[in-house]
Write a protein that holds these residues in place. Structure first.
Motif, PDB file in Angstrom:
ATOM      1  N   LEU A 101       0.840  -1.185   0.000  1.00 11.41           N
ATOM      2  CA  LEU A 101       0.000   0.000   0.000  1.00 11.41           C
ATOM      3  C   LEU A 101       0.879   1.240   0.000  1.00 11.41           C
ATOM      4  CD1 LEU A 101      -2.753   1.445   0.330  1.00 11.41           C
ATOM      5  CD2 LEU A 101      -2.469   1.155   2.806  1.00 11.41           C
ATOM      6  N   VAL A 102       0.660   2.098  -0.970  1.00 12.61           N
ATOM      7  CA  VAL A 102       1.411   3.348  -1.060  1.00 12.61           C
ATOM      8  C   VAL A 102       0.458   4.484  -1.386  1.00 12.61           C
ATOM      9  CG1 VAL A 102       3.561   2.234  -1.773  1.00 12.61           C
ATOM     10  CG2 VAL A 102       1.936   3.029  -3.499  1.00 12.61           C
ATOM     11  N   GLN A 103       0.885   5.672  -1.068  1.00 11.17           N
ATOM     12  CA  GLN A 103       0.124   6.850  -1.430  1.00 11.17           C
ATOM     13  C   GLN A 103       0.410   7.242  -2.873  1.00 11.17           C
ATOM     14  OE1 GLN A 103       1.030   9.952   1.381  1.00 11.17           O
ATOM     15  NE2 GLN A 103      -0.231   9.062   2.996  1.00 11.17           N
ATOM     16  N   ALA A 104      -0.539   7.913  -3.469  1.00 11.57           N
ATOM     17  CA  ALA A 104      -0.332   8.419  -4.820  1.00 11.57           C
ATOM     18  C   ALA A 104       0.938   9.256  -4.872  1.00 11.57           C
ATOM     19  CB  ALA A 104      -1.533   9.242  -5.267  1.00 11.57           C
ATOM     20  N   GLY A 105       1.708   9.032  -5.923  1.00  7.35           N
ATOM     21  CA  GLY A 105       2.986   9.702  -6.068  1.00  7.35           C
ATOM     22  C   GLY A 105       4.155   8.920  -5.525  1.00  7.35           C
ATOM     23  N   GLY A 106       3.877   7.862  -4.799  1.00 11.91           N
ATOM     24  CA  GLY A 106       4.923   7.043  -4.231  1.00 11.91           C
ATOM     25  C   GLY A 106       5.476   6.040  -5.214  1.00 11.91           C
ATOM     26  N   SER A 107       6.376   5.203  -4.714  1.00  8.15           N
ATOM     27  CA  SER A 107       7.071   4.240  -5.553  1.00  8.15           C
ATOM     28  C   SER A 107       7.072   2.861  -4.923  1.00  8.15           C
ATOM     29  CB  SER A 107       8.524   4.675  -5.785  1.00  8.15           C
ATOM     30  OG  SER A 107       8.604   5.916  -6.450  1.00  8.15           O
ATOM     31  N   LEU A 108       7.139   1.869  -5.770  1.00 12.40           N
ATOM     32  CA  LEU A 108       7.325   0.489  -5.365  1.00 12.40           C
ATOM     33  C   LEU A 108       8.248  -0.188  -6.362  1.00 12.40           C
ATOM     34  CD1 LEU A 108       3.717  -0.737  -4.440  1.00 12.40           C
ATOM     35  CD2 LEU A 108       5.621  -0.433  -2.847  1.00 12.40           C
ATOM     36  N   ARG A 109       8.972  -1.164  -5.886  1.00 16.91           N
ATOM     37  CA  ARG A 109       9.743  -2.014  -6.776  1.00 16.91           C
ATOM     38  C   ARG A 109       9.284  -3.445  -6.599  1.00 16.91           C
ATOM     39  NH1 ARG A 109      16.201  -3.488  -7.132  1.00 16.91           N
ATOM     40  NH2 ARG A 109      15.632  -4.627  -5.221  1.00 16.91           N
ATOM     41  N   LEU A 110       8.705  -3.977  -7.651  1.00 15.18           N
ATOM     42  CA  LEU A 110       8.267  -5.356  -7.645  1.00 15.18           C
ATOM     43  C   LEU A 110       9.389  -6.265  -8.107  1.00 15.18           C
ATOM     44  CD1 LEU A 110       4.719  -5.003  -9.248  1.00 15.18           C
ATOM     45  CD2 LEU A 110       5.409  -4.701  -6.856  1.00 15.18           C
ATOM     46  N   SER A 111       9.437  -7.443  -7.530  1.00  9.42           N
ATOM     47  CA  SER A 111      10.427  -8.439  -7.903  1.00  9.42           C
ATOM     48  C   SER A 111       9.734  -9.698  -8.383  1.00  9.42           C
ATOM     49  CB  SER A 111      11.331  -8.786  -6.720  1.00  9.42           C
ATOM     50  OG  SER A 111      12.053  -7.661  -6.277  1.00  9.42           O
ATOM     51  N   CYS A 112      10.339 -10.335  -9.341  1.00  9.53           N
ATOM     52  CA  CYS A 112       9.873 -11.615  -9.847  1.00  9.53           C
ATOM     53  C   CYS A 112      11.047 -12.568  -9.819  1.00  9.53           C
ATOM     54  CB  CYS A 112       9.320 -11.463 -11.265  1.00  9.53           C
ATOM     55  SG  CYS A 112       8.844 -13.010 -12.061  1.00  9.53           S
ATOM     56  N   ALA A 113      11.020 -13.480  -8.886  1.00 10.99           N
ATOM     57  CA  ALA A 113      12.098 -14.447  -8.722  1.00 10.99           C
ATOM     58  C   ALA A 113      11.704 -15.767  -9.367  1.00 10.99           C
ATOM     59  CB  ALA A 113      12.419 -14.652  -7.250  1.00 10.99           C
ATOM     60  N   ALA A 114      12.581 -16.282 -10.180  1.00  9.83           N
ATOM     61  CA  ALA A 114      12.305 -17.499 -10.923  1.00  9.83           C
ATOM     62  C   ALA A 114      13.130 -18.658 -10.405  1.00  9.83           C
ATOM     63  CB  ALA A 114      12.591 -17.297 -12.409  1.00  9.83           C
ATOM     64  N   SER A 115      12.565 -19.827 -10.502  1.00  9.09           N
ATOM     65  CA  SER A 115      13.286 -21.060 -10.235  1.00  9.09           C
ATOM     66  C   SER A 115      12.847 -22.098 -11.253  1.00  9.09           C
ATOM     67  CB  SER A 115      13.043 -21.559  -8.811  1.00  9.09           C
ATOM     68  OG  SER A 115      11.666 -21.837  -8.598  1.00  9.09           O
ATOM     69  N   GLY A 116      13.733 -23.005 -11.543  1.00  5.18           N
ATOM     70  CA  GLY A 116      13.428 -24.056 -12.492  1.00  5.18           C
ATOM     71  C   GLY A 116      13.759 -23.726 -13.937  1.00  5.18           C
ATOM     72  N   PHE A 117      14.144 -22.515 -14.194  1.00  3.64           N
ATOM     73  CA  PHE A 117      14.588 -22.111 -15.524  1.00  3.64           C
ATOM     74  C   PHE A 117      15.460 -20.881 -15.386  1.00  3.64           C
ATOM     75  CE2 PHE A 117      11.972 -18.363 -16.456  1.00  3.64           C
ATOM     76  CZ  PHE A 117      10.976 -18.481 -15.499  1.00  3.64           C
ATOM     77  N   THR A 118      16.077 -20.506 -16.466  1.00  4.19           N
ATOM     78  CA  THR A 118      16.999 -19.384 -16.466  1.00  4.19           C
ATOM     79  C   THR A 118      16.384 -18.212 -17.214  1.00  4.19           C
ATOM     80  OG1 THR A 118      18.897 -20.879 -16.406  1.00  4.19           O
ATOM     81  CG2 THR A 118      19.311 -18.602 -17.077  1.00  4.19           C
ATOM     82  N   PHE A 119      16.306 -17.088 -16.536  1.00  2.00           N
ATOM     83  CA  PHE A 119      15.719 -15.891 -17.130  1.00  2.00           C
ATOM     84  C   PHE A 119      16.368 -15.496 -18.439  1.00  2.00           C
ATOM     85  CE2 PHE A 119      13.514 -13.315 -13.513  1.00  2.00           C
ATOM     86  CZ  PHE A 119      12.454 -14.209 -13.553  1.00  2.00           C
ATOM     87  N   ALA A 120      17.654 -15.737 -18.545  1.00  2.00           N
ATOM     88  CA  ALA A 120      18.387 -15.290 -19.717  1.00  2.00           C
ATOM     89  C   ALA A 120      17.840 -15.876 -21.005  1.00  2.00           C
ATOM     90  CB  ALA A 120      19.868 -15.629 -19.571  1.00  2.00           C
ATOM     91  N   ASP A 121      17.153 -16.985 -20.915  1.00  2.00           N
ATOM     92  CA  ASP A 121      16.623 -17.652 -22.095  1.00  2.00           C
ATOM     93  C   ASP A 121      15.170 -17.304 -22.371  1.00  2.00           C
ATOM     94  OD1 ASP A 121      18.405 -20.609 -21.057  1.00  2.00           O
ATOM     95  OD2 ASP A 121      19.079 -18.989 -22.378  1.00  2.00           O
ATOM     96  N   TYR A 122      14.579 -16.466 -21.553  1.00  2.00           N
ATOM     97  CA  TYR A 122      13.157 -16.174 -21.633  1.00  2.00           C
ATOM     98  C   TYR A 122      12.904 -14.684 -21.771  1.00  2.00           C
ATOM     99  CZ  TYR A 122      11.978 -20.910 -20.051  1.00  2.00           C
ATOM    100  OH  TYR A 122      11.820 -22.270 -19.942  1.00  2.00           O
ATOM    101  N   ALA A 123      11.714 -14.372 -22.221  1.00  2.00           N
ATOM    102  CA  ALA A 123      11.179 -13.033 -22.057  1.00  2.00           C
ATOM    103  C   ALA A 123      10.301 -13.024 -20.818  1.00  2.00           C
ATOM    104  CB  ALA A 123      10.374 -12.609 -23.284  1.00  2.00           C
ATOM    105  N   ILE A 124      10.389 -11.967 -20.043  1.00  2.00           N
ATOM    106  CA  ILE A 124       9.617 -11.843 -18.819  1.00  2.00           C
ATOM    107  C   ILE A 124       8.717 -10.628 -18.931  1.00  2.00           C
ATOM    108  CG2 ILE A 124       9.663 -11.662 -16.318  1.00  2.00           C
ATOM    109  CD1 ILE A 124      10.901 -14.232 -17.376  1.00  2.00           C
ATOM    110  N   GLY A 125       7.449 -10.845 -18.704  1.00  2.00           N
ATOM    111  CA  GLY A 125       6.487  -9.761 -18.770  1.00  2.00           C
ATOM    112  C   GLY A 125       5.827  -9.509 -17.430  1.00  2.00           C
TER     113      GLY A 125
END
Length: 121
Positions: free
Chosen positions: A11-35
């Motif tokens: 929960l953030v106020q308008a104008g604030g910032s967040l950084r979302l993370s997507c952690a992968a296992s079972g494959f390598t990000f370098a070989d994929y596109a991530i959306g």
């Protein structure tokens, strides 16, 4: 085996910032596109951003262009979505997804469970 786990929502106020993370296992990000996708209550899922690790291309929906930045850390098998200047209309469940075709325009094969982002006015 294949798993995507989002984190960083909150929960953030308008104008604030967040950084979302997507952690992968079972494959390598370098070989994929991530959306990154999001779905707000009563609305269909929409694309937010994508990174193609094979060629380094990034894409942004108009809704987040200029405010959102996608990046990847291949050593950590993690993709990030930095969201600045958040607006109430950014409120949604955010999902990351992986395309084994390696293209942001391809179908996405794996999906995370989502992380809630709520922006108060």
């Amino acid at each position: 085996e294949v798993q995507l786990v989002e984190s960083g929502g909150g929960l953030v106020q308008a104008g604030g910032s967040l950084r979302l993370s997507c952690a992968a296992s079972g494959f390598t990000f370098a070989d994929y596109a991530i959306g990154w996708f999001r779905q707000a209550p009563g609305k269909e899922r929409e694309a937010v951003s994508c990174i193609s690790n094979s060629d380094g291309d990034t894409y942004y929906a108009d809704s987040g262009k200029g405010r959102f930045t996608i990046s990847s850390d291949n050593a950590k098998n993690t993709v990030y979505l930095q969201m600045n200047s958040l607006k109430p209309e950014d409120t949604a469940v955010y999902y990351c997804a992986a395309s084994r075709a390696g293209s942001c325009l391809a179908l996405y094969d794996y999906w995370g469970q989502g992380t809630q982002v709520t922006v108060s006015s």
